[in-house]
Design a protein around this motif. Structure first.
Motif, PDB file in Angstrom:
ATOM      1  N   LEU A   3       0.852  -1.082   0.042  1.00  0.00           N
ATOM      2  CA  LEU A   3       0.024   0.061  -0.114  1.00  0.00           C
ATOM      3  C   LEU A   3       0.766   1.275  -0.017  1.00  0.00           C
ATOM      4  O   LEU A   3       1.704   1.401   0.935  1.00  0.00           O
ATOM      5  CB  LEU A   3      -0.926   0.024   1.323  1.00  0.00           C
ATOM      6  N   LEU A   4       0.989   2.033  -0.926  1.00  0.00           N
ATOM      7  CA  LEU A   4       1.834   3.300  -1.261  1.00  0.00           C
ATOM      8  C   LEU A   4       0.926   4.285  -0.991  1.00  0.00           C
ATOM      9  O   LEU A   4      -0.168   4.450  -1.546  1.00  0.00           O
ATOM     10  CB  LEU A   4       2.210   3.190  -2.547  1.00  0.00           C
ATOM     11  N   SER A   5       1.416   5.185  -0.215  1.00  0.00           N
ATOM     12  CA  SER A   5       0.666   6.458   0.354  1.00  0.00           C
ATOM     13  C   SER A   5       1.582   7.555   0.549  1.00  0.00           C
ATOM     14  O   SER A   5       2.876   7.465   0.765  1.00  0.00           O
ATOM     15  CB  SER A   5      -0.318   6.330   1.626  1.00  0.00           C
ATOM     16  N   THR A   6       1.202   8.558   0.758  1.00  0.00           N
ATOM     17  CA  THR A   6       1.956   9.872   1.140  1.00  0.00           C
ATOM     18  C   THR A   6       1.777   9.888   2.855  1.00  0.00           C
ATOM     19  O   THR A   6       1.273   9.103   3.387  1.00  0.00           O
ATOM     20  CB  THR A   6       0.993  11.324   0.794  1.00  0.00           C
ATOM     21  N   VAL A   7       3.069  10.365   3.320  1.00  0.00           N
ATOM     22  CA  VAL A   7       3.266  10.161   4.737  1.00  0.00           C
ATOM     23  C   VAL A   7       2.047  10.682   5.606  1.00  0.00           C
ATOM     24  O   VAL A   7       1.910  10.305   6.674  1.00  0.00           O
ATOM     25  CB  VAL A   7       4.417  11.120   5.220  1.00  0.00           C
ATOM     26  N   ASP A   8       0.952  11.647   5.023  1.00  0.00           N
ATOM     27  CA  ASP A   8      -0.097  11.886   5.713  1.00  0.00           C
ATOM     28  C   ASP A   8      -1.231  10.982   5.719  1.00  0.00           C
ATOM     29  O   ASP A   8      -2.370  11.242   6.148  1.00  0.00           O
ATOM     30  CB  ASP A   8      -0.519  13.296   5.339  1.00  0.00           C
ATOM     31  N   GLY A   9      -0.997   9.866   4.815  1.00  0.00           N
ATOM     32  CA  GLY A   9      -1.946   8.861   4.667  1.00  0.00           C
ATOM     33  C   GLY A   9      -2.877   8.685   3.667  1.00  0.00           C
ATOM     34  O   GLY A   9      -3.758   8.048   3.211  1.00  0.00           O
ATOM     35  N   ARG A  10      -2.583   9.711   2.446  1.00  0.00           N
ATOM     36  CA  ARG A  10      -3.396   9.644   1.379  1.00  0.00           C
ATOM     37  C   ARG A  10      -3.042   8.372   0.433  1.00  0.00           C
ATOM     38  O   ARG A  10      -1.885   8.389   0.077  1.00  0.00           O
ATOM     39  CB  ARG A  10      -3.240  11.036   0.649  1.00  0.00           C
ATOM     40  N   LEU A  11      -3.962   7.728   0.085  1.00  0.00           N
ATOM     41  CA  LEU A  11      -3.582   6.427  -0.647  1.00  0.00           C
ATOM     42  C   LEU A  11      -3.300   6.713  -2.067  1.00  0.00           C
ATOM     43  O   LEU A  11      -3.996   7.529  -2.726  1.00  0.00           O
ATOM     44  CB  LEU A  11      -4.894   5.419  -0.617  1.00  0.00           C
ATOM     45  N   LEU A  12      -2.232   6.228  -2.619  1.00  0.00           N
ATOM     46  CA  LEU A  12      -1.373   6.586  -3.845  1.00  0.00           C
ATOM     47  C   LEU A  12      -1.604   5.385  -4.715  1.00  0.00           C
ATOM     48  O   LEU A  12      -1.991   5.543  -5.933  1.00  0.00           O
ATOM     49  CB  LEU A  12      -0.196   6.993  -3.833  1.00  0.00           C
ATOM     50  N   ALA A  13      -1.261   3.999  -4.402  1.00  0.00           N
ATOM     51  CA  ALA A  13      -1.423   2.974  -5.318  1.00  0.00           C
ATOM     52  C   ALA A  13      -1.359   1.871  -4.302  1.00  0.00           C
ATOM     53  O   ALA A  13      -1.042   1.684  -3.279  1.00  0.00           O
ATOM     54  CB  ALA A  13      -0.122   2.927  -6.184  1.00  0.00           C
ATOM     55  N   GLU A  14      -1.797   0.647  -4.967  1.00  0.00           N
ATOM     56  CA  GLU A  14      -1.877  -0.802  -4.398  1.00  0.00           C
ATOM     57  C   GLU A  14      -1.290  -1.639  -5.607  1.00  0.00           C
ATOM     58  O   GLU A  14      -1.566  -1.497  -6.625  1.00  0.00           O
ATOM     59  CB  GLU A  14      -3.280  -1.265  -3.930  1.00  0.00           C
ATOM     60  N   ILE A  15      -0.178  -2.311  -4.800  1.00  0.00           N
ATOM     61  CA  ILE A  15       0.267  -3.359  -5.944  1.00  0.00           C
ATOM     62  C   ILE A  15       0.654  -4.463  -5.328  1.00  0.00           C
ATOM     63  O   ILE A  15       1.018  -4.715  -4.136  1.00  0.00           O
ATOM     64  CB  ILE A  15       1.970  -2.688  -6.230  1.00  0.00           C
ATOM     65  N   ALA A  16       0.187  -5.601  -6.005  1.00  0.00           N
ATOM     66  CA  ALA A  16       0.303  -7.024  -5.598  1.00  0.00           C
ATOM     67  C   ALA A  16       1.366  -7.866  -6.452  1.00  0.00           C
ATOM     68  O   ALA A  16       1.227  -7.633  -7.601  1.00  0.00           O
ATOM     69  CB  ALA A  16      -1.144  -7.690  -5.433  1.00  0.00           C
ATOM     70  N   THR A  17       2.102  -8.412  -5.723  1.00  0.00           N
ATOM     71  CA  THR A  17       3.076  -9.357  -6.563  1.00  0.00           C
ATOM     72  C   THR A  17       3.263 -10.702  -6.153  1.00  0.00           C
ATOM     73  O   THR A  17       3.218 -11.036  -4.854  1.00  0.00           O
ATOM     74  CB  THR A  17       4.598  -8.581  -6.117  1.00  0.00           C
ATOM     75  N   CYS A  18       3.439 -11.476  -7.141  1.00  0.00           N
ATOM     76  CA  CYS A  18       4.048 -12.798  -7.020  1.00  0.00           C
ATOM     77  C   CYS A  18       5.197 -13.247  -7.633  1.00  0.00           C
ATOM     78  O   CYS A  18       5.479 -13.013  -8.888  1.00  0.00           O
ATOM     79  CB  CYS A  18       2.953 -13.971  -7.398  1.00  0.00           C
TER      80      CYS A  18
END
Length: 275
Positions: free
Chosen positions: A256-271
């Protein structure tokens, strides 16, 4: 998708003789592949709309860009190529409307699949000059044709829930922690001044290396899915929270990628699987 007045499907094909820029210690560089396919996606859009210059939209107005919304890689065998191998890439626009574009890219080497990639983008424009947080989705009126090749497009999520949960990682996730990084304008941002989509993936790889160490180097990407929600400004820091699952034969995680203030930027799932 077909060019107006032409019965030829809108496709493009090329061959890369793999050298140092294309490779990493585990085989094909996934970061290079995303950048190359992103460029091809953009080129197909420009071809479809009959434009070669950067950005779309009326003259004198802020340019319209194609911002990636979703990307996916499956059937990955990135570890199966070596220096001087010939990588054949065939790209096709599979859907085009006034708001969205989907392209598919199949990369193969010696008649063996290396990666099957699908990329979805939306047209966006800054509402305030130079402010990435002001980016909003727009339409390009009266251009292009609609031809969905794989059925209807999936509905876009209305919220910011963990929509990738279970797609790759499974349900038994453990929290590895959060890595905070500061993207560099010379490395991570594109010519439009936006944090490039491949840089989000690279941030996840850095977090994996941070939390898993040398074990990370034993794996190569089999599957990757990403959903992008927003972008950042120059100087913003990026927080990458990693949730992992899997056993010794696989490396599975959701970031879960976000700014340090908690705003969600992206979700990336990997195998990833062992080389």
């Amino acid at each position: 998708m077909r060019l107006e007045g032409d019965d030829t499907p809108l496709t493009d094909a090329c061959c890369h003789v793999l050298g140092m820029p294309h490779l990493c210690p585990s085989g094909l560089s996934e970061n290079w592949l995303w950048k190359e396919l992103g460029h091809r996606h953009w080129g197909l859009i420009a071809k479809a709309f009959g434009r070669a210059e950067a950005g779309f939209g009326p003259a004198g107005e802020p340019p319209v860009y194609a911002a990636f919304r979703r990307i996916s890689l499956q059937g990955g065998d990135l570890g199966g190529v070596r220096e001087n191998d010939a990588l054949d890439v065939r790209s096709t626009v599979t859907y085009l409307s006034e708001t969205r574009v989907v392209s598919r890219h199949v990369a193969a080497c010696r008649d063996r699949l290396v990666a099957d990639v699908e990329m979805s983008s939306v047209f966006v424009r800054r509402q305030a000059e130079g402010v990435n947080r002001s980016i909003a989705r727009v339409r390009i009126e009266g251009r292009g044709h609609t031809m969905p090749a794989f059925g209807a497009m999936p509905a876009q999520p209305s919220g910011t829930g963990h929509v990738l949960s279970g797609h790759v990682t499974g349900v038994d996730e453990r929290d590895l922690g959060t890595l905070v990084t500061e993207p560099c304008p010379h490395l991570d941002f594109n010519g439009a001044g936006l944090l490039y989509f491949s840089s989000f993936v690279a941030a996840v790889d850095r977090a994996e290396w941070h939390f898993l160490g040398k074990r990370s180097g034993l794996f190569t990407t089999r599957e990757r899915r990403a959903l992008f929600h927003a972008n950042v400004e120059l100087g913003d820091r990026l927080a990458v929270r990693m949730l992992a699952s899997g056993d010794g034969a696989e490396c599975r995680h959701r970031a879960l990628l976000s700014t340090v203030d908690g705003r969600l930027l992206a979700e990336i799932a990997t195998c990833r699987t062992k080389l």
